[in-house]
Scaffold this motif. Structure first.
Motif, mmCIF file in Angstrom:
data_model
loop_
_atom_site.group_PDB
_atom_site.id
_atom_site.type_symbol
_atom_site.label_atom_id
_atom_site.label_comp_id
_atom_site.label_asym_id
_atom_site.label_seq_id
_atom_site.Cartn_x
_atom_site.Cartn_y
_atom_site.Cartn_z
ATOM 1 N N TYR A 85 0.810 -1.229 0.000
ATOM 2 C CA TYR A 85 0.000 0.000 0.000
ATOM 3 C C TYR A 85 0.839 1.273 0.000
ATOM 4 O O TYR A 85 0.406 2.300 0.519
ATOM 5 C CB TYR A 85 -0.947 0.003 1.202
ATOM 6 C CG TYR A 85 -1.964 -1.125 1.146
ATOM 7 C CD1 TYR A 85 -2.985 -1.101 0.201
ATOM 8 C CD2 TYR A 85 -1.904 -2.196 2.038
ATOM 9 C CE1 TYR A 85 -3.916 -2.127 0.141
ATOM 10 C CE2 TYR A 85 -2.832 -3.225 1.984
ATOM 11 C CZ TYR A 85 -3.835 -3.182 1.032
ATOM 12 O OH TYR A 85 -4.749 -4.198 0.976
ATOM 13 N N SER A 126 -3.402 -8.822 -6.313
ATOM 14 C CA SER A 126 -4.468 -9.311 -5.449
ATOM 15 C C SER A 126 -4.116 -10.709 -4.972
ATOM 16 O O SER A 126 -3.376 -11.427 -5.650
ATOM 17 C CB SER A 126 -5.788 -9.346 -6.229
ATOM 18 O OG SER A 126 -6.280 -8.031 -6.373
ATOM 19 N N ARG A 134 -11.094 -13.015 3.304
ATOM 20 C CA ARG A 134 -11.928 -11.853 3.658
ATOM 21 C C ARG A 134 -11.202 -10.913 4.605
ATOM 22 O O ARG A 134 -11.606 -9.786 4.813
ATOM 23 C CB ARG A 134 -13.226 -12.333 4.343
ATOM 24 C CG ARG A 134 -14.064 -13.253 3.487
ATOM 25 C CD ARG A 134 -14.963 -12.421 2.593
ATOM 26 N NE ARG A 134 -15.292 -13.135 1.376
ATOM 27 C CZ ARG A 134 -16.435 -13.761 1.155
ATOM 28 N NH1 ARG A 134 -17.376 -13.753 2.052
ATOM 29 N NH2 ARG A 134 -16.630 -14.381 0.013
ATOM 30 N N SER A 135 -10.174 -11.447 5.255
ATOM 31 C CA SER A 135 -9.405 -10.639 6.196
ATOM 32 C C SER A 135 -7.983 -11.188 6.213
ATOM 33 O O SER A 135 -7.747 -12.320 5.778
ATOM 34 C CB SER A 135 -10.019 -10.731 7.592
ATOM 35 O OG SER A 135 -9.747 -12.012 8.110
ATOM 36 N N PRO A 136 -7.026 -10.378 6.709
ATOM 37 C CA PRO A 136 -5.634 -10.860 6.745
ATOM 38 C C PRO A 136 -5.503 -12.209 7.468
ATOM 39 O O PRO A 136 -4.689 -13.049 7.080
ATOM 40 C CB PRO A 136 -4.897 -9.752 7.490
ATOM 41 C CG PRO A 136 -5.716 -8.531 7.256
ATOM 42 C CD PRO A 136 -7.144 -8.993 7.178
ATOM 43 N N GLU A 184 -0.116 -14.157 -5.201
ATOM 44 C CA GLU A 184 -0.489 -12.752 -5.397
ATOM 45 C C GLU A 184 0.010 -12.346 -6.763
ATOM 46 O O GLU A 184 1.143 -12.652 -7.127
ATOM 47 C CB GLU A 184 0.137 -11.867 -4.306
ATOM 48 C CG GLU A 184 1.626 -12.086 -4.109
ATOM 49 C CD GLU A 184 2.343 -10.932 -3.422
ATOM 50 O OE1 GLU A 184 1.692 -10.172 -2.709
ATOM 51 O OE2 GLU A 184 3.561 -10.810 -3.623
ATOM 52 N N ALA A 203 -9.325 -12.216 -3.882
ATOM 53 C CA ALA A 203 -9.704 -11.012 -3.132
ATOM 54 C C ALA A 203 -9.005 -9.823 -3.780
ATOM 55 O O ALA A 203 -7.777 -9.807 -3.895
ATOM 56 C CB ALA A 203 -9.290 -11.143 -1.675
ATOM 57 N N THR A 205 -7.385 -7.132 -3.449
ATOM 58 C CA THR A 205 -6.712 -6.398 -2.371
ATOM 59 C C THR A 205 -5.854 -5.240 -2.898
ATOM 60 O O THR A 205 -5.567 -4.307 -2.154
ATOM 61 C CB THR A 205 -5.821 -7.354 -1.557
ATOM 62 O OG1 THR A 205 -5.080 -8.173 -2.468
ATOM 63 C CG2 THR A 205 -6.649 -8.237 -0.659
ATOM 64 N N HIS A 207 -2.871 -4.786 -3.058
ATOM 65 C CA HIS A 207 -2.012 -4.443 -1.911
ATOM 66 C C HIS A 207 -0.577 -4.085 -2.275
ATOM 67 O O HIS A 207 0.176 -3.615 -1.437
ATOM 68 C CB HIS A 207 -2.018 -5.588 -0.898
ATOM 69 C CG HIS A 207 -1.501 -6.865 -1.476
ATOM 70 N ND1 HIS A 207 -2.300 -7.724 -2.200
ATOM 71 C CD2 HIS A 207 -0.269 -7.428 -1.460
ATOM 72 C CE1 HIS A 207 -1.569 -8.761 -2.600
ATOM 73 N NE2 HIS A 207 -0.339 -8.602 -2.165
ATOM 74 N N ASN A 268 -14.523 -8.232 -3.098
ATOM 75 C CA ASN A 268 -14.003 -6.861 -3.017
ATOM 76 C C ASN A 268 -14.029 -6.393 -1.575
ATOM 77 O O ASN A 268 -15.095 -6.068 -1.065
ATOM 78 C CB ASN A 268 -14.863 -5.921 -3.867
ATOM 79 C CG ASN A 268 -14.544 -6.055 -5.333
ATOM 80 O OD1 ASN A 268 -13.442 -5.714 -5.774
ATOM 81 N ND2 ASN A 268 -15.464 -6.604 -6.084
ATOM 82 N N PRO A 269 -12.873 -6.344 -0.914
ATOM 83 C CA PRO A 269 -12.869 -5.873 0.476
ATOM 84 C C PRO A 269 -13.322 -4.410 0.542
ATOM 85 O O PRO A 269 -13.175 -3.686 -0.440
ATOM 86 C CB PRO A 269 -11.401 -5.977 0.895
ATOM 87 C CG PRO A 269 -10.727 -6.748 -0.152
ATOM 88 C CD PRO A 269 -11.535 -6.640 -1.385
#
Ligand code: LMR
Length: 270
Positions: A85, A126, A134-136, A184, A203, A205, A207, A268-269
């Motif tokens: 990020y 992603s 759905r979460s880390p 990823e 997901a 992400t 990131h 999509n978070p």
């Protein structure tokens, strides 16, 4: 003609694959056929680590490795692009690649016998896997394939997952056979390698960034007649504009294709 072998590891129908073919076309046109560019996609000639070695010894003249792959060469500063990020989008990223930092990094390749010519975009990565992400915490304990970057390794460990460095050409098989649980990548790589056939969940992400430095063997480049080198520089400038204007659209298009395939559930978070 002067032959430039341009080797890369991705499919033809990706931002890098299309830009390499565009460079071939423009280089051959602008030099009036004095230069012939042979593009070898899909790790046909070399896998990740081998291709950089091949460039250094002059078996190929041009590559566009991902910025996450310069660490093993000893220029680990490129791993700044792997920080999670750190860029809010392409615009913020271009301020770095087109600015002082971008130029300084490319210069660091010269003592390795390599000249950095340009930065080409792919996109933002992603996470995918066979269990919902759905979460880390959902990545905890998962074996995840990464590129050869220490920053990526630390990032995966911070998620309490297990990083596994692996050549790009081996990822599909490793996912299919369960050697790794997930990975990823930008969607253009995910889709064109058919990873959606062997990953149930994706997901979005976004990131981390994945892009490329286009590099040439220094001895080869310095040895070119000045007029040819300048024509090739023009071809590279045009190819960079082409690559960077197409990358986002290609990733969006491939996300749509993954969705349509119905094989991978896209999350999509918030
Ligand atoms: C990867 O290994 O996942 C990518 O660097 C492949 C590429 O060249 O886009």
């Amino acid at each position: 003609p002067i032959v430039i072998k341009f080797s890369h590891v991705v499919a033809v129908d990706t931002p890098k694959g299309l830009a390499a073919d565009f460079f071939k076309k423009r280089a051959e046109e602008l030099t009036g056929g004095k230069v012939k560019v042979e593009v070898y996609p899909n790790s046909q000639l070399y896998k990740d680590k081998e291709e950089i070695e091949a460039l250094q010894i002059g078996s190929v003249q041009m590559l566009a490795p991902s910025l996450a792959k310069f660490g093993p060469l000893g220029v680990k500063e490129f791993e700044l692009f792997d920080l999670p990020y750190i860029f809010s989008g392409y615009e913020a990223l271009h301020k770095v690649t087109n600015g002082e930092v971008g130029a300084k990094l490319l210069k660091m390749l010269e003592p390795k016998g390599i000249i950095g010519l340009a930065y080409w975009d792919n996109g933002f990565k992603s996470f995918s896997g066979n269990d919902p992400i759905r979460s880390p915490e959902d990545l905890k304990g998962k074996k995840l394939r990464i590129q050869s970057s220490k920053v990526l390794e630390a990032q995966i460990r911070a998620l309490k997952a297990i990083p596994q460095v692996m050549a790009f050409s081996e990822v599909y098989h490793a996912l299919q056979t369960g050697v790794v649980d997930g990975t990823e990548n930008p969607i253009s790589n995910f889709y064109t390698q058919k990873m959606h056939e062997v990953q149930k969940y994706l997901a979005i992400t976004n990131h981390g960034y994945l892009g490329y430095a286009v590099i040439v063997n220094k001895k080869f480049w310095d040895g070119l007649p000045a007029d040819i080198r300048s024509q090739l520089e023009t071809a590279m400038k045009e190819s960079t504009e082409f690559a960077n204007s197409l990358a986002k659209a290609k990733n969006d298009e491939d996300l749509e294709a993954v969705r349509k395939s119905g094989k991978t559930e896209i999350y999509n978070p918030t």
